[in-house]
Design a protein around this motif. Sequence first.
Motif, short mmCIF file in Angstrom:
data_model
loop_
_atom_site.label_atom_id
_atom_site.label_comp_id
_atom_site.label_asym_id
_atom_site.label_seq_id
_atom_site.Cartn_x
_atom_site.Cartn_y
_atom_site.Cartn_z
N GLY A 1 0.69 -1.33 -0.06
CA GLY A 1 0.02 -0.06 -0.13
C GLY A 1 0.89 1.21 0.09
N ARG A 2 2.04 1.35 0.80
CA ARG A 2 2.78 2.30 0.73
C ARG A 2 3.60 2.30 -0.63
NH1 ARG A 2 7.11 1.75 4.98
NH2 ARG A 2 7.81 3.68 3.92
N TRP A 3 3.75 1.30 -1.35
CA TRP A 3 4.24 1.55 -2.60
C TRP A 3 3.49 2.35 -3.44
CZ3 TRP A 3 8.52 -0.38 -5.91
CH2 TRP A 3 8.50 -0.19 -7.08
N ILE A 4 2.08 1.75 -3.50
CA ILE A 4 1.26 2.39 -4.31
C ILE A 4 1.05 3.83 -4.10
CG2 ILE A 4 -1.17 2.49 -5.12
CD1 ILE A 4 -1.14 -0.74 -4.94
N ASN A 5 1.00 4.17 -2.84
CA ASN A 5 0.87 5.72 -2.49
C ASN A 5 2.06 6.43 -2.83
OD1 ASN A 5 -1.73 5.72 -1.58
ND2 ASN A 5 -0.85 4.80 0.71
N ALA A 6 3.24 5.84 -2.70
CA ALA A 6 4.52 6.39 -3.08
C ALA A 6 4.60 6.80 -4.73
CB ALA A 6 5.89 5.74 -2.56
N LYS B 1 2.69 8.19 -6.40
CA LYS B 1 2.14 9.33 -6.62
C LYS B 1 3.30 10.59 -6.54
CE LYS B 1 -2.43 7.85 -4.69
NZ LYS B 1 -3.36 8.04 -3.59
N ARG B 2 4.43 10.26 -6.10
CA ARG B 2 5.28 11.38 -5.95
C ARG B 2 6.74 10.74 -6.40
NH1 ARG B 2 5.23 14.27 -0.04
NH2 ARG B 2 6.68 15.47 -1.17
N ALA B 3 6.90 9.65 -6.97
CA ALA B 3 8.26 9.17 -7.41
C ALA B 3 7.89 8.31 -8.57
CB ALA B 3 8.76 8.57 -6.12
N SER B 4 8.97 7.99 -9.25
CA SER B 4 8.81 7.03 -10.36
C SER B 4 9.03 5.51 -9.93
CB SER B 4 9.91 7.43 -11.50
OG SER B 4 11.22 7.25 -11.12
N THR B 5 8.68 4.57 -10.93
CA THR B 5 8.92 3.24 -10.52
C THR B 5 10.40 3.00 -10.24
OG1 THR B 5 6.97 2.56 -11.65
CG2 THR B 5 8.42 0.78 -11.26
N ILE B 6 11.27 3.69 -11.08
CA ILE B 6 12.66 3.32 -10.88
C ILE B 6 13.24 3.82 -9.79
CG2 ILE B 6 14.81 3.83 -11.95
CD1 ILE B 6 13.37 1.63 -13.60
N CYS C 1 15.00 1.77 -6.59
CA CYS C 1 16.49 2.05 -6.00
C CYS C 1 16.33 2.28 -4.36
CB CYS C 1 17.13 3.13 -6.89
SG CYS C 1 17.38 2.44 -8.55
N ARG C 2 15.54 2.27 -3.88
CA ARG C 2 15.19 2.56 -2.63
C ARG C 2 14.49 1.64 -1.54
NH1 ARG C 2 16.33 8.23 -1.60
NH2 ARG C 2 16.44 9.37 -3.81
N ARG C 3 14.97 1.53 -0.34
CA ARG C 3 14.22 0.76 0.59
C ARG C 3 13.16 1.40 0.95
NH1 ARG C 3 15.17 -4.66 0.50
NH2 ARG C 3 17.44 -5.28 1.09
N PRO C 4 12.03 0.42 1.39
CA PRO C 4 10.83 1.26 1.88
C PRO C 4 10.83 2.40 2.90
CG PRO C 4 10.52 -1.16 1.69
CD PRO C 4 12.09 -0.75 1.30
N SER C 5 11.85 2.28 3.55
CA SER C 5 11.94 3.31 4.67
C SER C 5 12.24 4.69 4.04
CB SER C 5 13.03 2.97 5.72
OG SER C 5 14.27 2.58 5.21
N ALA C 6 12.93 4.70 2.98
CA ALA C 6 13.29 5.66 2.14
C ALA C 6 12.30 6.47 0.89
CB ALA C 6 14.78 5.61 1.39
N TRP C 7 11.10 5.82 0.99
CA TRP C 7 10.19 6.19 -0.08
C TRP C 7 9.34 7.35 0.52
CZ3 TRP C 7 7.13 0.99 -0.38
CH2 TRP C 7 7.90 0.14 -1.10
N PRO C 8 9.11 8.33 -0.74
CA PRO C 8 8.60 9.51 -0.22
C PRO C 8 7.26 9.29 0.41
CG PRO C 8 8.51 9.29 -2.67
CD PRO C 8 9.32 8.30 -2.02
N ARG C 9 6.70 10.14 1.28
CA ARG C 9 5.24 10.04 1.73
C ARG C 9 4.32 10.71 0.85
NH1 ARG C 9 5.09 6.02 5.78
NH2 ARG C 9 6.95 6.15 6.94
N ALA C 10 3.10 9.95 0.55
CA ALA C 10 2.08 10.69 -0.29
C ALA C 10 1.41 12.04 0.42
CB ALA C 10 0.96 9.72 -0.76
#
Length: 340
Positions: free
Chosen positions: A315-320, A322-327, A331-340
């Motif tokens: 769920g965090r992946w799909i929300n992220a 909206k602010r970042a590309s798939t690539i 290249c990042r661990r989930p803890s470094a994903w942007p927050r929607a």
Amino acid sequence: MLLARQNFALCVFRSYSSQRLLTISNHKPLPFRAPALYTYSTQPKAITHEHQHQPPAQFSLTLNPPTSTLPPPLLLPTSEPNLLATEKLKFYYRTGKAYLAFYKTGVKALWQNYKLVRQLRLRIPSGQSAEEALRAGLLSRGEYHLIRRTKSDVSRVPLFILVLAICGEFTPIVVLFLGLSGAVPRICHVPRQIDGAREKAEARRRESFREGTIASAEETEKVEDMQQLPRPIMLHVSRSLGLYSPLWDRIGVMPTILLPRRIQKAVERIDVDDFAIERGGGVKHLSEEELKLAAEERGLDVVGRPRDELGSVLGRWINAKKRASTIDLLCRRPSAWPRA
């Protein structure tokens, strides 16, 4: 036993020698129906197990493909300690029969899936891909993955028949020790084979992250063609998604000429699947096994993770997205994903 092998090979050959998977007919479309349930047993006749063709009722039928796209249950006989030599031979014989029954059940399910896919293909206009049909609303996510998995499994049938005809009951041992998983349809992967592949993929991914490959959003957003990806990012994404064999890493020569196209296709599959999940109501409607498969496809670890944790990460992946590309996310661990 030889007769059983011949009958099994004939059954598989019949399924494969029918029309090609992607044949599009001009006849009137038939309604899409799930096949009837069937039972099988690898134990005495009193022990049976149904291989369900629909996901459990609490999960969405539009998001989850039929469970006939997944390996059937493997029912192995139990062994008692201190068996006599003759009893051991009987145990090994029953074990071999259990594996043959497992493979036969998997191939039967593949044949049923193949017939369903032929019906689904009638919905798709000539020249349109399954991904385009999904975005256009002609297919649900479950139907899309039914087509994808069946196409992949059918392509492996000829080599699998050869391996099975030669090795018979020893096929699982040969596949595991010689690394022939690519020759076996996914629907016929035994549990140990699946678990081992996941553990190796996650170990390879951890090693790639330890090398320090972190892409900035600026680097990935400017990339319009995967040929333009920096080499470290290209290699990390390919390793994370298992787009090339680890053998190339051991040799020290990377197949970089092949990777941009593979990465492009993988990213397109992920993007269309994200779209389908959101359209279908979100990850909460996915079954546990579908959550694992979706996480694997996005380069996320699944070993030892409970369903709730997998659902949260996906769920965090799909929300992220909206602010970042798939690539960028790959290249990042989930803890470094942007927050929607």
